[in-house]
Motif scaffolding. Structure first.
Motif, mmCIF file in Angstrom:
data_model
loop_
_atom_site.group_PDB
_atom_site.id
_atom_site.type_symbol
_atom_site.label_atom_id
_atom_site.label_comp_id
_atom_site.label_asym_id
_atom_site.label_seq_id
_atom_site.Cartn_x
_atom_site.Cartn_y
_atom_site.Cartn_z
ATOM 1 N N GLN A 244 12.237 1.624 -8.663
ATOM 2 C CA GLN A 244 12.331 3.067 -8.728
ATOM 3 C C GLN A 244 11.148 3.656 -9.499
ATOM 4 N N GLY A 245 10.418 4.544 -8.841
ATOM 5 C CA GLY A 245 9.298 5.216 -9.473
ATOM 6 C C GLY A 245 8.046 4.381 -9.616
ATOM 7 N N ASP A 246 8.056 3.158 -9.058
ATOM 8 C CA ASP A 246 6.901 2.278 -9.238
ATOM 9 C C ASP A 246 6.331 1.784 -7.922
ATOM 10 N N GLY A 247 7.132 1.762 -6.868
ATOM 11 C CA GLY A 247 6.650 1.294 -5.576
ATOM 12 C C GLY A 247 7.459 0.117 -5.053
ATOM 13 N N SER B 166 10.037 5.392 10.285
ATOM 14 C CA SER B 166 10.178 4.018 10.778
ATOM 15 C C SER B 166 9.771 3.014 9.705
ATOM 16 N N LEU B 167 8.715 3.366 8.942
ATOM 17 C CA LEU B 167 8.269 2.483 7.874
ATOM 18 C C LEU B 167 9.374 2.299 6.837
ATOM 19 N N ARG B 168 10.018 3.393 6.467
ATOM 20 C CA ARG B 168 11.090 3.303 5.471
ATOM 21 C C ARG B 168 12.242 2.441 5.977
ATOM 22 N N GLU B 169 12.578 2.582 7.245
ATOM 23 C CA GLU B 169 13.664 1.763 7.813
ATOM 24 C C GLU B 169 13.293 0.278 7.782
ATOM 25 N N GLY B 170 12.046 -0.010 8.126
ATOM 26 C CA GLY B 170 11.606 -1.398 8.107
ATOM 27 C C GLY B 170 11.594 -1.984 6.706
ATOM 28 N N VAL B 171 11.159 -1.177 5.745
ATOM 29 C CA VAL B 171 11.138 -1.620 4.346
ATOM 30 C C VAL B 171 12.563 -1.884 3.865
ATOM 31 N N ARG B 172 13.508 -1.006 4.249
ATOM 32 C CA ARG B 172 14.904 -1.217 3.863
ATOM 33 C C ARG B 172 15.432 -2.530 4.444
ATOM 34 N N ALA B 173 15.093 -2.789 5.705
ATOM 35 C CA ALA B 173 15.550 -4.029 6.347
ATOM 36 C C ALA B 173 14.993 -5.254 5.627
ATOM 37 N N LEU B 174 13.723 -5.215 5.275
ATOM 38 C CA LEU B 174 13.102 -6.347 4.589
ATOM 39 C C LEU B 174 13.620 -6.491 3.157
ATOM 40 N N SER B 175 14.054 -5.381 2.561
ATOM 41 C CA SER B 175 14.644 -5.450 1.225
ATOM 42 C C SER B 175 15.992 -6.154 1.278
ATOM 43 N N PRO C 203 0.844 -1.208 0.000
ATOM 44 C CA PRO C 203 0.000 0.000 0.000
ATOM 45 C C PRO C 203 0.873 1.250 0.000
ATOM 46 N N VAL C 204 0.295 2.371 -0.390
ATOM 47 C CA VAL C 204 1.057 3.619 -0.395
ATOM 48 C C VAL C 204 1.576 3.894 1.010
ATOM 49 N N GLU C 205 2.668 4.630 1.079
ATOM 50 C CA GLU C 205 3.400 4.811 2.336
ATOM 51 C C GLU C 205 2.512 5.309 3.470
#
Length: 231
Positions: free
Chosen positions: A60-63, A42-51, A27-29
């Motif tokens: 990039q540019g798509d989600g 915090s969401l961005r940090e968690g997404v980076r960890a899961l990546s 879903p959108v941020e």
């Protein structure tokens, strides 16, 4: 639990309960942050960890999307963990490798198609050309060694076992190279052992394949360099 951990756990639960499936776009941020009750940071940090863990992938540019979640992708970070261990841990790595690959040989013997057996044969048939002459191309020999073990793992029918074996392959390269440079005639001995493994696979004899693989890898363990020898 930190806010980042809450994000990781929240997205994990969304995947486990089916709200997010492999290939789905997150879903959108703003909406996802509200759902998880965390800040966007915090969401961005968690997404980076899961990546990093191979669970998510940002285009990039798509989600951001859930990956295929296949074992090979999810277990790939283990290779880095193994690489960071010192040489004193090498005997332990090799003993685990022996357990994994012995079972892999037994499984592959019952599941390899004739095409797969021919593929393994073609790999071994490359050996004479690099052993001809006064010196052996150790790097190419190791490439063939890894390729032979890889084709066996690929036909176990068990993607988790295959991924684990792949993780251990990179960590043992230095020891294999050291062994080739310091043990006279080791390439011929290794090739002969691979030939014996191949014959068991071609005969679709799981017990023989396990015995041949275990014997081969025990020999590898016996010739491991002492701690510090690879420095």
């Amino acid at each position: 639990m930190s806010r980042t951990d809450e994000v990781v756990d929240g997205i994990r639960r969304m995947i486990l309960d089916g709200r997010l499936r492999p290939g789905d776009r997150l879903p959108v941020e703003k909406d996802l942050a509200d759902t998880l009750q965390v800040s966007r940071g915090s969401l961005r940090e968690g997404v980076r960890a899961l990546s990093i863990l191979g669970v998510l992938h940002t285009r990039q540019g798509d989600g951001t999307y859930v990956t295929s979640l296949d074992p090979g992708r999810l277990l790939s970070p283990m290779a880095l963990v193994l690489d960071l261990q010192d040489d004193g841990a090498m005997p332990a790595f090799h003993s685990v490798r022996r357990v994994l690959e012995t079972e892999a040989a037994g499984l592959a013997a019952t599941r390899m198609t004739e095409a797969a057996v021919a593929e393994a044969r073609a790999i071994l048939d490359r050996v004479p050309e690099i052993m001809h002459g006064t010196s052996v191309d150790h790097d190419k020999f190791i490439e063939i060694d890894i390729a032979f073990h890889r084709v066996i793992a690929a036909h176990t029918g068990n993607p988790v076992l295959e991924a684990l074996i792949e993780s251990f392959a990179g960590r043992t390269v230095r020891a294999r190279l050291w062994r080739g440079l310091h043990t006279e005639g080791i390439e011929k001995r290794t090739h002969d052992e691979h030939e014996a493994i191949w014959r068991a696979l071609a005969a679709h004899d799981p017990e023989a394949a396990r015995i041949r693989m275990a014997s081969h890898l025990l020999g590898v363990e016996d010739s491991l360099p002492r701690p510090g020898a690879l420095d």
